[in-house]
Design a protein around this motif. Structure first.
Motif, short mmCIF file in Angstrom:
data_model
loop_
_atom_site.label_atom_id
_atom_site.label_comp_id
_atom_site.label_asym_id
_atom_site.label_seq_id
_atom_site.Cartn_x
_atom_site.Cartn_y
_atom_site.Cartn_z
N LEU A 103 0.15 9.67 58.29
CA LEU A 103 -0.99 8.90 58.76
C LEU A 103 -0.87 7.44 58.32
CD1 LEU A 103 -4.02 9.60 56.46
CD2 LEU A 103 -1.89 10.83 56.18
N SER A 104 -1.61 6.57 58.96
CA SER A 104 -1.63 5.16 58.58
C SER A 104 -2.90 4.87 57.80
CB SER A 104 -1.54 4.27 59.82
OG SER A 104 -2.61 4.53 60.70
N VAL A 105 -2.79 3.98 56.82
CA VAL A 105 -3.93 3.58 56.00
C VAL A 105 -3.91 2.06 55.87
CG1 VAL A 105 -5.11 3.80 53.79
CG2 VAL A 105 -3.84 5.75 54.71
N PHE A 106 -4.96 1.41 56.32
CA PHE A 106 -5.06 -0.04 56.22
C PHE A 106 -5.94 -0.39 55.03
CE2 PHE A 106 -3.72 0.51 60.56
CZ PHE A 106 -2.89 -0.58 60.79
N ILE A 107 -5.34 -1.07 54.05
CA ILE A 107 -6.07 -1.53 52.87
C ILE A 107 -6.07 -3.05 52.95
CG2 ILE A 107 -6.18 -1.56 50.36
CD1 ILE A 107 -4.63 1.05 50.35
N GLY A 108 -7.22 -3.60 53.31
CA GLY A 108 -7.27 -5.03 53.59
C GLY A 108 -6.43 -5.33 54.82
N LYS A 109 -5.52 -6.28 54.70
CA LYS A 109 -4.64 -6.64 55.80
C LYS A 109 -3.32 -5.88 55.75
CE LYS A 109 -6.46 -11.33 56.32
NZ LYS A 109 -6.14 -12.78 56.35
N ASP A 110 -3.12 -5.07 54.71
CA ASP A 110 -1.86 -4.35 54.52
C ASP A 110 -1.92 -2.96 55.15
OD1 ASP A 110 -0.67 -6.43 53.05
OD2 ASP A 110 -1.64 -5.76 51.21
N CYS A 111 -0.85 -2.63 55.88
CA CYS A 111 -0.73 -1.29 56.47
C CYS A 111 0.21 -0.46 55.62
CB CYS A 111 -0.21 -1.39 57.89
SG CYS A 111 -0.05 0.22 58.71
N TYR A 112 -0.23 0.73 55.27
CA TYR A 112 0.57 1.66 54.48
C TYR A 112 0.89 2.91 55.32
CZ TYR A 112 -0.61 -0.92 50.21
OH TYR A 112 -0.75 -1.89 49.25
N ILE A 113 2.09 3.44 55.12
CA ILE A 113 2.46 4.73 55.68
C ILE A 113 1.99 5.80 54.70
CG2 ILE A 113 4.32 6.21 56.51
CD1 ILE A 113 4.05 3.70 58.15
N GLY A 114 1.18 6.72 55.16
CA GLY A 114 0.63 7.73 54.27
C GLY A 114 1.08 9.13 54.62
N ALA A 115 1.00 10.02 53.66
CA ALA A 115 1.28 11.44 53.88
C ALA A 115 0.31 12.25 53.04
CB ALA A 115 2.71 11.78 53.50
N LEU A 116 -0.35 13.21 53.69
CA LEU A 116 -1.16 14.17 52.95
C LEU A 116 -0.27 15.34 52.60
CD1 LEU A 116 -4.05 14.90 51.95
CD2 LEU A 116 -4.24 16.31 54.01
N ILE A 117 -0.15 15.65 51.33
CA ILE A 117 0.70 16.75 50.87
C ILE A 117 -0.13 17.74 50.05
CG2 ILE A 117 2.81 15.39 50.89
CD1 ILE A 117 2.51 15.00 47.89
N ASP A 118 0.24 19.01 50.14
CA ASP A 118 -0.41 20.03 49.32
C ASP A 118 0.64 21.05 48.90
OD1 ASP A 118 0.03 21.58 51.58
OD2 ASP A 118 -1.96 22.49 51.55
N TRP A 119 0.19 22.14 48.33
CA TRP A 119 1.09 23.19 47.86
C TRP A 119 0.91 24.43 48.74
CZ3 TRP A 119 -0.50 19.11 45.29
CH2 TRP A 119 0.43 18.46 44.50
N PHE A 120 1.23 24.26 50.01
CA PHE A 120 1.18 25.32 51.01
C PHE A 120 -0.18 26.02 51.05
CE2 PHE A 120 5.59 24.52 50.14
CZ PHE A 120 6.16 24.53 51.39
N GLY A 121 -1.22 25.21 51.10
CA GLY A 121 -2.56 25.77 51.24
C GLY A 121 -3.11 26.43 50.00
N ASN A 122 -2.46 26.23 48.85
CA ASN A 122 -2.93 26.84 47.60
C ASN A 122 -4.41 26.49 47.40
OD1 ASN A 122 -3.29 27.66 44.87
ND2 ASN A 122 -1.08 27.54 44.63
#
Length: 446
Positions: free
Chosen positions: A381-400
């Motif tokens: 996913l993309s995350v805009f913090i102020g004028k900066d764009c970050y590449i994001g990833a939501l990670i977990d432990w296989f639905g734990n």
């Protein structure tokens, strides 16, 4: 009985090889140069023994196909003999033939779910649906607990290895958990562990309802995946018969690192099942394994969830103890980003951040990148913090998922044009059941 970890179904059945080496060719009657060569080579002789055992097992259960099986075996012997004393050629011939025979044997003895299995599957689905009305978070767990096997069981551990604490052996003296008749049958059966080496424990439990307790062998082998292997042996009068014709098979194995999977022994419609659960973000898949047969087509329940995700304002630092407070605007932006996760594909067809004319390669803008095998990347996913764009990833432990914290995940961010460490924030989520479906098919492995 509950086992935590990871699983893979193996080729298995009501047969076993107790004396696989003794089942090899009679080397006193070796008549050709290749037969003498095989007898003189330990590895080749073991392959011959394995192949011979599978061939005999297949021959026994394939009466109509016996003439054809004999013919193809004679052709194979001829092809093997053409290898002369080329060890790699002979080894290859054996392994190819062994693979073919094992596949044919699997097909011949595979368990086919019957009407009672289908009724059990329907019962399980309805029980989970009913439980979800009162407890949408833990409907599956509550249902499995209510269906747990209640027949009397006995257990014992293996004898410690004096030279290696990570290995145990089948007991040499009758353990407290076995009756005299069971011990006599056990010692007559040359019980092997579920893995080649490891710490083994043994449970006596009636798995087929015939009034005699069968044997479950649970072996923790460790390794990078913290593997646990489980195999079963059927009580057949004065001996126990291994479920599989393969010498190193297991009913399933579990990987406790990099997965959220488990197994429960449950009872439905008077039958005992090894209910194996394979979890990931948004879904639990539960496979009803017949514990004493080959499982190819398996009754399956799939429970799907939706999540209410939240990035808490109070975050923990890397030491796990110290905390810090997110600035209000950042807190709002991060929660807006994770709120869209259920709508986001794992890999984007469009760049997540604007691609500049110069700089990092274009591929850096479409995905956060690969993750460790120990975690599950739910979405980019993309995350805009102020004028900066970050590449994001939501990670977990296989639905734990836990009762206290629900889903624990992390939101990882990186600048698309920079190497090195990025930013990581804790994410929590609460789930609820949205669908309970059934099917019959092969076990899906990650």
């Amino acid at each position: 009985m509950y086992i935590k970890g990871r699983y893979i179904v193996s080729a298995c059945a009501l047969l076993f090889i107790q004396q696989s080496l003794a089942g090899g060719m009679d080397c006193t009657k070796a008549a050709t140069a290749v037969e003498n060569f095989v007898c003189a080579n330990k590895g080749l002789y073991e392959l011959d023994a394995q192949m011979g055992a599978v061939y005999r097992a297949l021959f026994k259960v394939s009466t109509p196909a016996q003439p054809g099986l004999k013919r193809t075996q004679r052709l194979w012997v001829k092809a093997r003999n053409e290898c002369a004393e080329d060890i790699s050629c002979i080894d290859k011939r054996y392994r190819e033939r062994l693979q073919v025979l094992q596949a044919e044997w699997q097909a011949a003895v595979a368990n086919q779910p019957d009407d009672l299995d289908k009724q059990a599957l329907d019962d399980l689905q309805k029980s989970i649906q009913a439980a979800s009305k009162n407890n949408p978070e833990f409907a599956l767990e509550r249902t499995l607990a209510a269906l747990a096997v209640k027949t009397p069981a006995g257990g014992f551990s293996g004898d410690a290895n004096k030279d290696d604490a990570s290995i145990t052996h089948f007991p040499t003296a009758k353990p407290k958990g076995a009756t005299g008749a069971e011990w006599k049958a056990l010692t007559a059966s040359r019980i092997s562990d579920a893995a080649e080496t490891g710490l083994s424990s043994y449970t006596l439990q009636d798995l087929d309802g015939d009034g005699q307790r069968d044997l479950i062998v649970n072996t923790y082998a460790g390794g990078t995946g913290l593997f646990t292997y489980v195999e079963t042996w059927r009580r057949d009068g004065e001996r126990f018969v291994k479920r599989s014709v393969e010498p190193e098979s297991s009913l399933f194995y579990l990987n406790d690192r990099g997965a959220n999977q488990s197994a429960d022994w449950i009872s439905l419609r008077g039958r005992t099942y090894a209910a194996y659960r394979n979890s990931e973000y948004g879904a639990d898949r539960l496979y009803l394994l017949n514990p004493l047969k080959i499982n190819v087509q398996v009754p399956t329940v799939t429970v799907r969830y939706s999540y209410d995700l939240d990035v808490p304002a109070l975050q923990h630092k890397d030491d796990g103890k110290s905390t810090f407070q997110l600035e209000p605007n950042l807190h709002r932006v991060l929660n807006q980003a994770v709120a869209k996760v259920n709508e986001t594909a794992t890999t984007s067809k469009e760049p997540l951040c604007p691609i500049p004319p110069t700089g990092a390669g274009e591929n850096d803008y479409y995905s956060y990148g690969p993750a460790s095998y120990t975690i599950e990347k739910v979405a980019d996913l993309s995350v805009f913090i102020g004028k900066d764009c970050y590449i994001g990833a939501l990670i977990d432990w296989f639905g734990n998922y836990s009762e206290k914290n629900g889903l624990f995940a992390q939101l990882a961010l990186r600048k698309p044009d920079r190497d090195g460490d990025g930013l990581t924030y804790e994410v929590y989520g609460r789930r609820q059941v949205i669908e309970v479906g059934t099917s019959i098919g092969r076990v899906e492995l990650d």
